[in-house]
Design a protein around this motif. Structure first.
Motif, mmCIF file in Angstrom:
data_model
loop_
_atom_site.group_PDB
_atom_site.id
_atom_site.type_symbol
_atom_site.label_atom_id
_atom_site.label_comp_id
_atom_site.label_asym_id
_atom_site.label_seq_id
_atom_site.Cartn_x
_atom_site.Cartn_y
_atom_site.Cartn_z
ATOM 1 N N PRO A 8 0.710 -2.891 1.345
ATOM 2 C CA PRO A 8 0.892 -1.517 0.854
ATOM 3 C C PRO A 8 0.993 -0.536 2.015
ATOM 4 C CG PRO A 8 -1.357 -2.240 0.491
ATOM 5 C CD PRO A 8 -0.599 -3.433 0.999
ATOM 6 N N LEU A 9 1.796 0.489 1.802
ATOM 7 C CA LEU A 9 1.965 1.505 2.837
ATOM 8 C C LEU A 9 0.748 2.408 2.881
ATOM 9 C CD1 LEU A 9 5.666 2.507 2.164
ATOM 10 C CD2 LEU A 9 4.796 1.057 3.993
ATOM 11 N N PRO A 10 0.342 2.839 4.049
ATOM 12 C CA PRO A 10 -0.796 3.763 4.120
ATOM 13 C C PRO A 10 -0.390 5.148 3.604
ATOM 14 C CG PRO A 10 0.137 3.428 6.293
ATOM 15 C CD PRO A 10 0.844 2.472 5.363
#
Length: 69
Positions: A8-10
């Motif tokens: 997942p992207l931050p």
């Protein structure tokens, strides 16, 4: 065989934490004031209806000077 899932992207660090306050306030106000505006808009027709005494002044039936009546 196992499925590979992307990481997942931050969350962006530059997002304003109070950015949801104004839309939340506007939604809350419109949920209260919106139906009231519709109600009073509907009642405004009754404020200008012609059911009243027949002995009103003749000035109410006269047109404005210069109007195409």
């Amino acid at each position: 065989m196992t499925a590979q899932h992307p990481a997942p992207l931050p969350a962006p660090a530059d997002r304003d934490p109070g950015a949801r306050v104004a839309p939340a306030i506007a939604t809350a106000l419109m949920s209260v004031l919106g139906p009231a505006a519709v109600l009073f808009g509907g009642l405004s027709a009754t404020a200008t209806d012609s059911c009243g005494p027949d002995d009103r002044p003749a000035a109410l039936d006269a047109s404005w000077p210069g109007s195409p009546a």
